[in-house]
Design a protein around this motif. Structure first.
Motif, PDB file in Angstrom:
ATOM      1  N   LEU A  57      -5.584   7.533   8.981  1.00  0.00           N
ATOM      2  CA  LEU A  57      -4.968   7.411  10.290  1.00  0.00           C
ATOM      3  C   LEU A  57      -4.011   8.673  10.161  1.00  0.00           C
ATOM      4  O   LEU A  57      -3.803   9.260  11.182  1.00  0.00           O
ATOM      5  N   ARG A  58      -3.416   8.911   8.967  1.00  0.00           N
ATOM      6  CA  ARG A  58      -2.118   9.836   8.928  1.00  0.00           C
ATOM      7  C   ARG A  58      -3.071  11.310   9.228  1.00  0.00           C
ATOM      8  O   ARG A  58      -2.489  12.250  10.003  1.00  0.00           O
ATOM      9  N   GLU A  59      -4.427  11.395   8.623  1.00  0.00           N
ATOM     10  CA  GLU A  59      -5.178  12.577   8.957  1.00  0.00           C
ATOM     11  C   GLU A  59      -5.404  12.951  10.308  1.00  0.00           C
ATOM     12  O   GLU A  59      -5.323  14.082  10.944  1.00  0.00           O
ATOM     13  N   LEU A  60      -5.757  11.572  11.070  1.00  0.00           N
ATOM     14  CA  LEU A  60      -5.989  11.567  12.654  1.00  0.00           C
ATOM     15  C   LEU A  60      -4.884  12.319  13.447  1.00  0.00           C
ATOM     16  O   LEU A  60      -5.005  12.796  14.238  1.00  0.00           O
ATOM     17  N   HIS A  61      -3.805  11.705  12.899  1.00  0.00           N
ATOM     18  CA  HIS A  61      -2.485  11.990  13.587  1.00  0.00           C
ATOM     19  C   HIS A  61      -2.299  13.567  13.210  1.00  0.00           C
ATOM     20  O   HIS A  61      -1.874  14.281  14.398  1.00  0.00           O
ATOM     21  N   ILE A 113      -6.255   3.753   1.695  1.00  0.00           N
ATOM     22  CA  ILE A 113      -7.379   4.694   2.177  1.00  0.00           C
ATOM     23  C   ILE A 113      -7.187   4.969   3.725  1.00  0.00           C
ATOM     24  O   ILE A 113      -7.455   5.590   4.536  1.00  0.00           O
ATOM     25  N   ALA A 114      -7.091   3.636   4.469  1.00  0.00           N
ATOM     26  CA  ALA A 114      -7.072   3.512   5.802  1.00  0.00           C
ATOM     27  C   ALA A 114      -5.785   4.256   6.425  1.00  0.00           C
ATOM     28  O   ALA A 114      -5.944   4.836   7.320  1.00  0.00           O
ATOM     29  N   LEU A 115      -4.588   3.878   5.791  1.00  0.00           N
ATOM     30  CA  LEU A 115      -3.407   4.969   5.936  1.00  0.00           C
ATOM     31  C   LEU A 115      -3.570   6.186   5.897  1.00  0.00           C
ATOM     32  O   LEU A 115      -3.139   6.921   6.654  1.00  0.00           O
ATOM     33  N   CYS A 139       1.013  -1.174  -0.027  1.00  0.00           N
ATOM     34  CA  CYS A 139      -0.060   0.073  -0.044  1.00  0.00           C
ATOM     35  C   CYS A 139       0.693   1.234  -0.057  1.00  0.00           C
ATOM     36  O   CYS A 139       0.437   2.186  -0.617  1.00  0.00           O
ATOM     37  N   TRP A 140       2.135   1.187   0.522  1.00  0.00           N
ATOM     38  CA  TRP A 140       2.892   2.365   0.581  1.00  0.00           C
ATOM     39  C   TRP A 140       3.686   2.442  -0.592  1.00  0.00           C
ATOM     40  O   TRP A 140       3.937   3.471  -1.120  1.00  0.00           O
ATOM     41  N   TRP A 141       4.080   1.196  -1.292  1.00  0.00           N
ATOM     42  CA  TRP A 141       4.819   1.412  -2.497  1.00  0.00           C
ATOM     43  C   TRP A 141       4.335   1.654  -3.757  1.00  0.00           C
ATOM     44  O   TRP A 141       4.493   2.295  -4.450  1.00  0.00           O
ATOM     45  N   ARG A 142       2.970   1.059  -3.663  1.00  0.00           N
ATOM     46  CA  ARG A 142       1.758   1.094  -5.068  1.00  0.00           C
ATOM     47  C   ARG A 142       0.542   1.331  -4.469  1.00  0.00           C
ATOM     48  O   ARG A 142      -0.234   0.400  -4.412  1.00  0.00           O
ATOM     49  N   PRO A 143       0.278   2.566  -4.178  1.00  0.00           N
ATOM     50  CA  PRO A 143      -0.956   3.028  -3.440  1.00  0.00           C
ATOM     51  C   PRO A 143      -2.171   2.820  -4.531  1.00  0.00           C
ATOM     52  O   PRO A 143      -3.537   2.738  -4.152  1.00  0.00           O
ATOM     53  N   HIS A 167      -7.539   3.322  -8.905  1.00  0.00           N
ATOM     54  CA  HIS A 167      -8.169   3.606  -7.516  1.00  0.00           C
ATOM     55  C   HIS A 167      -7.216   3.434  -6.556  1.00  0.00           C
ATOM     56  O   HIS A 167      -6.481   2.231  -6.467  1.00  0.00           O
ATOM     57  N   LEU A 168      -7.327   4.134  -5.241  1.00  0.00           N
ATOM     58  CA  LEU A 168      -6.779   3.805  -4.131  1.00  0.00           C
ATOM     59  C   LEU A 168      -6.974   2.394  -3.482  1.00  0.00           C
ATOM     60  O   LEU A 168      -8.219   1.906  -3.656  1.00  0.00           O
ATOM     61  N   ARG A 169      -6.135   1.624  -3.135  1.00  0.00           N
ATOM     62  CA  ARG A 169      -6.104   0.234  -2.477  1.00  0.00           C
ATOM     63  C   ARG A 169      -7.035   0.889  -1.196  1.00  0.00           C
ATOM     64  O   ARG A 169      -6.754   1.741  -0.501  1.00  0.00           O
ATOM     65  N   PRO A 170      -7.809  -0.295  -0.578  1.00  0.00           N
ATOM     66  CA  PRO A 170      -8.469  -0.022   0.600  1.00  0.00           C
ATOM     67  C   PRO A 170      -7.271   0.185   1.802  1.00  0.00           C
ATOM     68  O   PRO A 170      -7.612   0.896   2.708  1.00  0.00           O
TER      69      PRO A 170
END
Length: 75
Positions: free
Chosen positions: A65-69, A60-62, A17-21, A54-57
């Motif tokens: 979580l980054r927005e919450l942080h 989307i979760a990552l 998910c980080w390498w190929r979003p 489109h974005l992987r699920p």
């Protein structure tokens, strides 16, 4: 043993998910265009907005979580 395998699979998926979003859209098969029911014309895919991906699920979760942080840390 099961927990170790589950942890390894989770770490690998987070890495993907980080390498190929983005992944290929399943509805249009990555072309960005779909056949319409009327006149068999080709139109832009609504699911991916014509981009073909489109974005992987997990991504989307990552992002969530980054927005919450980011919202929780004062600047």
């Amino acid at each position: 043993m099961f927990l170790l395998i589950a942890a390894a699979v989770t770490v690998c998926y987070v890495g993907v998910c980080w390498w190929r979003p983005f992944r290929r859209c399943r509805r249009c098969d990555g072309t960005g265009r779909r056949r319409s029911l009327m006149l068999r014309a080709r139109r832009a895919c609504r699911r991916c907005d014509g981009t073909g991906e489109h974005l992987r699920p997990g991504r989307i979760a990552l992002n969530y979580l980054r927005e919450l942080h980011d919202k929780g840390t004062p600047r």
